[in-house]
Design a protein around this motif. Structure first.
Motif, PDB file in Angstrom:
ATOM      1  N   THR A   6       7.911   8.623  -4.772  1.00  5.56           N
ATOM      2  CA  THR A   6       6.951   7.694  -5.359  1.00  5.56           C
ATOM      3  C   THR A   6       5.549   8.039  -4.880  1.00  5.56           C
ATOM      4  O   THR A   6       5.359   8.534  -3.777  1.00  5.56           O
ATOM      5  CB  THR A   6       7.265   6.238  -4.977  1.00  5.56           C
ATOM      6  OG1 THR A   6       7.220   6.117  -3.559  1.00  5.56           O
ATOM      7  CG2 THR A   6       8.627   5.810  -5.480  1.00  5.56           C
ATOM      8  N   ASN A   7       4.611   7.801  -5.722  1.00  2.00           N
ATOM      9  CA  ASN A   7       3.209   8.013  -5.384  1.00  2.00           C
ATOM     10  C   ASN A   7       2.485   6.692  -5.536  1.00  2.00           C
ATOM     11  O   ASN A   7       2.653   5.993  -6.528  1.00  2.00           O
ATOM     12  CB  ASN A   7       2.552   9.049  -6.312  1.00  2.00           C
ATOM     13  CG  ASN A   7       3.138  10.421  -6.107  1.00  2.00           C
ATOM     14  OD1 ASN A   7       3.378  10.837  -4.990  1.00  2.00           O
ATOM     15  ND2 ASN A   7       3.370  11.135  -7.203  1.00  2.00           N
ATOM     16  N   VAL A   8       1.686   6.348  -4.551  1.00  6.19           N
ATOM     17  CA  VAL A   8       0.873   5.143  -4.640  1.00  6.19           C
ATOM     18  C   VAL A   8      -0.485   5.550  -5.175  1.00  6.19           C
ATOM     19  O   VAL A   8      -1.157   6.402  -4.600  1.00  6.19           O
ATOM     20  CB  VAL A   8       0.731   4.463  -3.257  1.00  6.19           C
ATOM     21  CG1 VAL A   8      -0.166   3.249  -3.356  1.00  6.19           C
ATOM     22  CG2 VAL A   8       2.094   4.107  -2.709  1.00  6.19           C
ATOM     23  N   ARG A   9      -0.833   4.971  -6.301  1.00  8.01           N
ATOM     24  CA  ARG A   9      -2.111   5.314  -6.915  1.00  8.01           C
ATOM     25  C   ARG A   9      -3.222   4.441  -6.351  1.00  8.01           C
ATOM     26  O   ARG A   9      -3.082   3.223  -6.244  1.00  8.01           O
ATOM     27  CB  ARG A   9      -2.041   5.125  -8.423  1.00  8.01           C
ATOM     28  CG  ARG A   9      -1.082   6.072  -9.068  1.00  8.01           C
ATOM     29  CD  ARG A   9      -1.088   5.915 -10.550  1.00  8.01           C
ATOM     30  NE  ARG A   9      -0.110   6.827 -11.123  1.00  8.01           N
ATOM     31  CZ  ARG A   9       0.298   6.752 -12.358  1.00  8.01           C
ATOM     32  NH1 ARG A   9      -0.173   5.828 -13.150  1.00  8.01           N
ATOM     33  NH2 ARG A   9       1.176   7.605 -12.824  1.00  8.01           N
ATOM     34  N   LYS A  10      -4.305   5.065  -5.979  1.00  6.11           N
ATOM     35  CA  LYS A  10      -5.468   4.322  -5.482  1.00  6.11           C
ATOM     36  C   LYS A  10      -6.377   3.985  -6.638  1.00  6.11           C
ATOM     37  O   LYS A  10      -6.610   4.812  -7.510  1.00  6.11           O
ATOM     38  CB  LYS A  10      -6.202   5.160  -4.442  1.00  6.11           C
ATOM     39  CG  LYS A  10      -5.372   5.419  -3.206  1.00  6.11           C
ATOM     40  CD  LYS A  10      -6.127   6.239  -2.212  1.00  6.11           C
ATOM     41  CE  LYS A  10      -5.221   6.512  -1.016  1.00  6.11           C
ATOM     42  NZ  LYS A  10      -5.887   7.335  -0.020  1.00  6.11           N
ATOM     43  N   ARG A  11      -6.881   2.791  -6.627  1.00  6.69           N
ATOM     44  CA  ARG A  11      -7.773   2.350  -7.720  1.00  6.69           C
ATOM     45  C   ARG A  11      -9.194   2.412  -7.300  1.00  6.69           C
ATOM     46  O   ARG A  11      -9.618   2.271  -6.262  1.00  6.69           O
ATOM     47  CB  ARG A  11      -7.424   0.960  -8.167  1.00  6.69           C
ATOM     48  CG  ARG A  11      -6.065   0.926  -8.798  1.00  6.69           C
ATOM     49  CD  ARG A  11      -5.740  -0.456  -9.237  1.00  6.69           C
ATOM     50  NE  ARG A  11      -4.378  -0.430  -9.756  1.00  6.69           N
ATOM     51  CZ  ARG A  11      -3.972  -1.181 -10.721  1.00  6.69           C
ATOM     52  NH1 ARG A  11      -4.787  -2.033 -11.277  1.00  6.69           N
ATOM     53  NH2 ARG A  11      -2.750  -1.115 -11.144  1.00  6.69           N
TER      54      ARG A  11
END
Length: 82
Positions: A77-82
């Motif tokens: 999983t990749n956590v996307r930064k906003r």
């Protein structure tokens, strides 16, 4: 061998399901050819989980696993930064 399939943006729901099923089956076929080694990279909703289940069914048909085997599903999983 890497194959790419692109779905048109304007496509009926029935045609989309037929195309996705084709793509999923090609992914299973590639996994079988490569002895289960590979990475499934598909868009959200394209059926990565279904590919995994279809692959397990093929393995059972080929008597490579039984219903009593323990199977681990690992997902990166990749956590996307906003």
């Amino acid at each position: 061998m890497v194959e790419s399939y692109i779905l048109p943006t304007e496509i009926s729901k029935k045609d989309r399901l037929v195309k996705l099923n084709f793509i999923q089956d090609k992914a299973v076929e590639a996994l079988m050819i490569n002895n289960g080694v590979g990475t499934i990279t598909m868009a959200t909703g394209a059926g990565k989980t279904l590919v995994s289940f279809k692959f397990l069914i093929e393995l059972e048909k080929e008597k490579l696993i039984t219903k009593f085997d323990v199977i681990w599903f690992l997902a990166e999983t990749n956590v996307r930064k906003r």
